[in-house]
Write a protein that holds these residues in place. Structure first.
Motif, short mmCIF file in Angstrom:
data_model
loop_
_atom_site.label_atom_id
_atom_site.label_comp_id
_atom_site.label_asym_id
_atom_site.label_seq_id
_atom_site.Cartn_x
_atom_site.Cartn_y
_atom_site.Cartn_z
N GLU A 43 0.83 -1.21 0.00
CA GLU A 43 0.00 0.00 0.00
C GLU A 43 0.87 1.26 0.00
N GLY A 44 2.03 1.20 0.64
CA GLY A 44 2.92 2.35 0.67
C GLY A 44 3.39 2.75 -0.71
N CYS A 45 3.83 1.78 -1.50
CA CYS A 45 4.28 2.07 -2.87
C CYS A 45 3.12 2.60 -3.71
N LYS A 46 1.94 2.01 -3.54
CA LYS A 46 0.76 2.49 -4.26
C LYS A 46 0.45 3.93 -3.89
N MET A 47 0.55 4.24 -2.59
CA MET A 47 0.25 5.59 -2.12
C MET A 47 1.24 6.61 -2.71
N VAL A 48 2.53 6.28 -2.71
CA VAL A 48 3.53 7.20 -3.27
C VAL A 48 3.26 7.40 -4.75
N TYR A 49 2.94 6.33 -5.47
CA TYR A 49 2.61 6.45 -6.89
C TYR A 49 1.42 7.38 -7.09
N GLN A 50 0.38 7.21 -6.26
CA GLN A 50 -0.81 8.06 -6.38
C GLN A 50 -0.46 9.53 -6.13
N ILE A 51 0.38 9.80 -5.14
CA ILE A 51 0.79 11.18 -4.86
C ILE A 51 1.53 11.76 -6.06
N LEU A 52 2.46 11.00 -6.61
CA LEU A 52 3.22 11.48 -7.77
C LEU A 52 2.32 11.67 -8.98
N ASN A 53 1.43 10.73 -9.21
CA ASN A 53 0.52 10.81 -10.35
C ASN A 53 -0.42 12.00 -10.22
N THR A 54 -0.98 12.21 -9.03
CA THR A 54 -1.89 13.33 -8.80
C THR A 54 -1.21 14.67 -9.03
N ASN A 55 0.08 14.75 -8.70
CA ASN A 55 0.83 16.00 -8.83
C ASN A 55 1.63 16.09 -10.12
N SER A 70 10.96 0.66 -1.53
CA SER A 70 9.85 -0.15 -1.05
C SER A 70 9.45 0.27 0.35
N LEU A 71 8.15 0.40 0.55
CA LEU A 71 7.62 0.74 1.87
C LEU A 71 6.96 -0.48 2.53
N LYS A 72 7.17 -1.64 1.91
CA LYS A 72 6.55 -2.87 2.40
C LYS A 72 7.00 -3.17 3.83
N GLY A 73 6.03 -3.38 4.70
CA GLY A 73 6.32 -3.76 6.07
C GLY A 73 6.76 -2.61 6.97
N LYS A 74 6.80 -1.40 6.46
CA LYS A 74 7.24 -0.28 7.28
C LYS A 74 6.03 0.36 7.95
N GLU A 75 6.14 0.52 9.25
CA GLU A 75 5.06 1.13 10.01
C GLU A 75 5.24 2.64 9.99
N ARG A 76 4.13 3.33 9.92
CA ARG A 76 4.19 4.79 9.93
C ARG A 76 4.63 5.28 11.32
N THR A 154 6.89 18.49 7.56
CA THR A 154 7.96 18.28 6.59
C THR A 154 8.51 16.86 6.71
N VAL A 155 8.77 16.43 7.95
CA VAL A 155 9.28 15.08 8.19
C VAL A 155 8.24 14.04 7.78
N GLU A 156 6.97 14.30 8.09
CA GLU A 156 5.91 13.35 7.70
C GLU A 156 5.81 13.23 6.18
N LEU A 157 5.95 14.33 5.47
CA LEU A 157 5.94 14.29 4.00
C LEU A 157 7.09 13.42 3.49
N LEU A 158 8.28 13.64 4.02
CA LEU A 158 9.44 12.84 3.60
C LEU A 158 9.23 11.36 3.91
N ALA A 159 8.73 11.05 5.09
CA ALA A 159 8.48 9.66 5.47
C ALA A 159 7.43 9.02 4.59
N ALA A 164 12.22 8.81 5.18
CA ALA A 164 12.18 9.21 6.59
C ALA A 164 13.59 9.63 7.00
N PRO A 165 13.74 10.85 7.51
CA PRO A 165 15.07 11.32 7.90
C PRO A 165 15.60 10.58 9.13
#
Length: 168
Positions: A43-55, A70-76, A154-159, A164-165
């Motif tokens: 879902e993380g990779c899909k979400m990043v793709y959607q953000i890039l596509n929308t913008n 890959s954002l697979k298995g990474k907890e927010r 800003t950090v949340e956007l990067l993550a 994630a810094p």
């Protein structure tokens, strides 16, 4: 206008074609997450793709074959602690009533696509005024508008986009 990105599977003798994630290139297995018929490993990779596509930032995928992280298995992660002015004051390089500047160490930086995406952060959030990447140091220098953006946001956007810094 956003463009559709496709990533073809590789045919192997006696095997069904593998489905590579459109964002990071990892194998999606037998049950990929689909969006507009395109496979994603999580879902993380899909979400990043959607953000890039929308913008309208899908040119990101033209720079490198497997540009994404890959954002697979990474907890927010929770970044509420960055709202504390004493912590923010120690992390920021500069701040006044209008802007703040910060340097982040981003260990995930690995290719030209990373640089391109990070230097286009202003297109993802109008509160980001400027960003510059030092590839060799894996650092991003970010200037943001204090009226519309905070250190935490800003950090949340990067993550959210996979960078994630590393904050000490």
């Amino acid at each position: 206008m956003p463009v559709a990105v496709t990533n073809q599977g590789i045919d192997q003798p006696g095997h069904a074609p593998d489905h590579a994630c459109v964002h990071c290139g990892e194998d999606c297995g037998n049950k990929p997450i689909l969006l507009d018929g395109q496979p994603f490993c999580c879902e993380g990779c899909k979400m990043v793709y959607q953000i890039l596509n929308t913008n309208d930032l899908t040119d990101y995928y033209k720079i490198d074959d497997k540009p994404g992280i890959s954002l697979k298995g990474k907890e927010r992660e929770k970044y509420t602690w960055l709202d504390d002015p004493s912590i923010a004051g120690k992390l920021l390089d500069y701040q006044d009533g209008k802007i703040s500047k910060i340097t982040f160490y981003l260990p995930q930086i690995h290719c030209a696509s990373c640089i391109w995406l990070l230097e286009n952060l202003y297109k993802l959030n109008e509160g980001i005024l400027h960003s510059k990447v030092n590839f060799l140091k894996k650092e991003a220098y970010i200037t943001f508008d204090n009226k519309t953006m905070t250190l935490r946001k800003t950090v949340e956007l990067l993550a959210m986009i996979g960078y994630a810094p590393a904050i000490n």
